[in-house]
Scaffold this motif. Structure first.
Motif, PDB file in Angstrom:
ATOM      1  N   PHE A 148      11.233  -4.444 -12.220  1.00  0.00           N
ATOM      2  CA  PHE A 148      10.592  -3.545 -13.163  1.00  0.00           C
ATOM      3  C   PHE A 148      11.389  -3.518 -14.461  1.00  0.00           C
ATOM      4  O   PHE A 148      12.622  -3.538 -14.439  1.00  0.00           O
ATOM      5  CB  PHE A 148      10.500  -2.117 -12.609  1.00  0.00           C
ATOM      6  CG  PHE A 148       9.580  -1.980 -11.431  1.00  0.00           C
ATOM      7  CD1 PHE A 148       8.210  -2.141 -11.571  1.00  0.00           C
ATOM      8  CD2 PHE A 148      10.082  -1.692 -10.176  1.00  0.00           C
ATOM      9  CE1 PHE A 148       7.362  -2.024 -10.478  1.00  0.00           C
ATOM     10  CE2 PHE A 148       9.249  -1.564  -9.078  1.00  0.00           C
ATOM     11  CZ  PHE A 148       7.881  -1.728  -9.232  1.00  0.00           C
ATOM     12  N   GLU A 192       8.998   0.486 -17.457  1.00  0.00           N
ATOM     13  CA  GLU A 192       8.286   0.720 -16.197  1.00  0.00           C
ATOM     14  C   GLU A 192       9.062   1.699 -15.322  1.00  0.00           C
ATOM     15  O   GLU A 192       8.463   2.568 -14.669  1.00  0.00           O
ATOM     16  CB  GLU A 192       8.073  -0.597 -15.449  1.00  0.00           C
ATOM     17  CG  GLU A 192       7.034  -1.492 -16.095  1.00  0.00           C
ATOM     18  CD  GLU A 192       6.991  -2.887 -15.498  1.00  0.00           C
ATOM     19  OE1 GLU A 192       5.869  -3.440 -15.391  1.00  0.00           O
ATOM     20  OE2 GLU A 192       8.063  -3.436 -15.145  1.00  0.00           O
ATOM     21  N   SER A 231       8.421   5.124 -16.596  1.00  0.00           N
ATOM     22  CA  SER A 231       7.077   5.557 -16.178  1.00  0.00           C
ATOM     23  C   SER A 231       7.056   5.931 -14.698  1.00  0.00           C
ATOM     24  O   SER A 231       6.436   6.934 -14.307  1.00  0.00           O
ATOM     25  CB  SER A 231       6.053   4.450 -16.432  1.00  0.00           C
ATOM     26  OG  SER A 231       5.929   4.204 -17.810  1.00  0.00           O
ATOM     27  N   LEU A 232       7.739   5.139 -13.881  1.00  0.00           N
ATOM     28  CA  LEU A 232       7.807   5.457 -12.453  1.00  0.00           C
ATOM     29  C   LEU A 232       8.556   6.760 -12.218  1.00  0.00           C
ATOM     30  O   LEU A 232       8.202   7.542 -11.331  1.00  0.00           O
ATOM     31  CB  LEU A 232       8.478   4.313 -11.680  1.00  0.00           C
ATOM     32  CG  LEU A 232       7.650   3.047 -11.534  1.00  0.00           C
ATOM     33  CD1 LEU A 232       8.496   1.915 -10.954  1.00  0.00           C
ATOM     34  CD2 LEU A 232       6.424   3.303 -10.671  1.00  0.00           C
ATOM     35  N   TYR A 233       9.579   7.010 -13.032  1.00  0.00           N
ATOM     36  CA  TYR A 233      10.318   8.263 -12.898  1.00  0.00           C
ATOM     37  C   TYR A 233       9.429   9.458 -13.229  1.00  0.00           C
ATOM     38  O   TYR A 233       9.453  10.477 -12.542  1.00  0.00           O
ATOM     39  CB  TYR A 233      11.551   8.258 -13.797  1.00  0.00           C
ATOM     40  CG  TYR A 233      12.406   9.484 -13.619  1.00  0.00           C
ATOM     41  CD1 TYR A 233      13.150   9.665 -12.460  1.00  0.00           C
ATOM     42  CD2 TYR A 233      12.444  10.482 -14.587  1.00  0.00           C
ATOM     43  CE1 TYR A 233      13.923  10.794 -12.271  1.00  0.00           C
ATOM     44  CE2 TYR A 233      13.216  11.617 -14.407  1.00  0.00           C
ATOM     45  CZ  TYR A 233      13.951  11.770 -13.258  1.00  0.00           C
ATOM     46  OH  TYR A 233      14.707  12.893 -13.066  1.00  0.00           O
ATOM     47  N   ARG A 280       6.212   9.567 -12.858  1.00  0.00           N
ATOM     48  CA  ARG A 280       5.290   9.729 -11.718  1.00  0.00           C
ATOM     49  C   ARG A 280       6.007  10.346 -10.528  1.00  0.00           C
ATOM     50  O   ARG A 280       5.462  11.207  -9.838  1.00  0.00           O
ATOM     51  CB  ARG A 280       4.686   8.359 -11.349  1.00  0.00           C
ATOM     52  CG  ARG A 280       3.693   8.448 -10.228  1.00  0.00           C
ATOM     53  CD  ARG A 280       2.482   9.282 -10.626  1.00  0.00           C
ATOM     54  NE  ARG A 280       1.486   9.219  -9.582  1.00  0.00           N
ATOM     55  CZ  ARG A 280       0.759  10.253  -9.195  1.00  0.00           C
ATOM     56  NH1 ARG A 280       0.903  11.414  -9.784  1.00  0.00           N
ATOM     57  NH2 ARG A 280      -0.118  10.121  -8.239  1.00  0.00           N
ATOM     58  N   VAL A 317      11.426   3.451  -6.047  1.00  0.00           N
ATOM     59  CA  VAL A 317      11.222   2.266  -6.884  1.00  0.00           C
ATOM     60  C   VAL A 317      11.380   0.994  -6.050  1.00  0.00           C
ATOM     61  O   VAL A 317      10.595   0.056  -6.177  1.00  0.00           O
ATOM     62  CB  VAL A 317      12.169   2.269  -8.101  1.00  0.00           C
ATOM     63  CG1 VAL A 317      12.062   0.966  -8.886  1.00  0.00           C
ATOM     64  CG2 VAL A 317      11.869   3.457  -9.013  1.00  0.00           C
ATOM     65  N   LEU A 322       8.267   0.439  -4.106  1.00  0.00           N
ATOM     66  CA  LEU A 322       7.168  -0.034  -4.943  1.00  0.00           C
ATOM     67  C   LEU A 322       7.381  -1.463  -5.436  1.00  0.00           C
ATOM     68  O   LEU A 322       6.428  -2.125  -5.848  1.00  0.00           O
ATOM     69  CB  LEU A 322       6.970   0.899  -6.133  1.00  0.00           C
ATOM     70  CG  LEU A 322       6.479   2.300  -5.789  1.00  0.00           C
ATOM     71  CD1 LEU A 322       6.419   3.155  -7.041  1.00  0.00           C
ATOM     72  CD2 LEU A 322       5.123   2.246  -5.102  1.00  0.00           C
ATOM     73  N   SER A 333       5.001  -5.177  -7.095  1.00  0.00           N
ATOM     74  CA  SER A 333       5.145  -5.707  -8.446  1.00  0.00           C
ATOM     75  C   SER A 333       4.595  -7.123  -8.520  1.00  0.00           C
ATOM     76  O   SER A 333       4.764  -7.915  -7.584  1.00  0.00           O
ATOM     77  CB  SER A 333       6.627  -5.717  -8.847  1.00  0.00           C
ATOM     78  OG  SER A 333       6.811  -6.472 -10.032  1.00  0.00           O
TER      79      SER A 333
END
Length: 175
Positions: free
Chosen positions: A24, A28, A31-33, A35, A80, A83, A87
């Motif tokens: 990532f 990104e 952004s994941l943080y 979310r 992360v 996820l 990716s």
């Protein structure tokens, strides 16, 4: 919501990038943080199974209960890393390792006939009978040189997937 990304330092972002094998970008990860913070309703730094169940796309996944066992209690770095398998930059091997973990519910590094049967049951539901599921699974195992009593490790799992048409890419190191 506020600017939750301000809670992440540059060092934190780089550490998370390293933890997920740089799959990532820094943006990104931010952004994941954001979310992650939305899902972490009690702001404890971990996401509970109940918090994951607030995501409609997750709830309708036929493997949601299996995934929930893998997800419950993840901190941001592990969230992360989880996820990362999704990716577009993840290799086929990384994706297969993730799938293997979905099958290996007890985390012992081995997948049994019943583990595979359970996943087929979750995926196929009532569209095929239990007997048909067993027959299909036995046929695949026998063709790959295994039996109902075989305990499959990751390499065995990769072999079977290869026989089913999954192409394993060769990873070439970049100088």
């Amino acid at each position: 919501m506020g600017n939750t990304s301000s809670m992440l330092t540059q060092h934190d972002i780089e550490e998370v990038q390293e933890h997920c094998n740089n799959l990532f970008s820094q943006q990104e990860i931010v952004s994941l943080y954001e979310r992650f913070c939305q899902l972490d309703k009690n702001h404890g730094g971990f996401i509970s199974g109940d918090e994951f169940l607030t995501v409609p796309e997750f709830v309708v996944n036929p493997l949601s209960q299996r995934l929930l066992r893998m997800l419950d209690g993840l901190n941001f770095k592990d969230f992360v890393a989880f996820l990362a398998a999704f990716s577009s930059r993840a290799t086929v091997h990384q994706k297969i390792e993730f799938i293997f973990k979905v099958y290996d519910l007890d985390g012992n590094g081995k997948v049994t006939f019943n583990d595979m049967l359970d996943v087929l049951r979750d995926l196929a539901g009532h569209f095929i009978s239990e007997q048909q599921r067993k027959q299909v699974l036995m046929q695949v195992l026998v063709e790959a040189g295994y039996t109902e009593n075989s305990l499959l490790v990751l390499d065995d799992f990769v072999k079977i997937l290869g026989m089913c048409g999954v192409k394993m890419e060769v990873e070439v190191p970049v100088d």
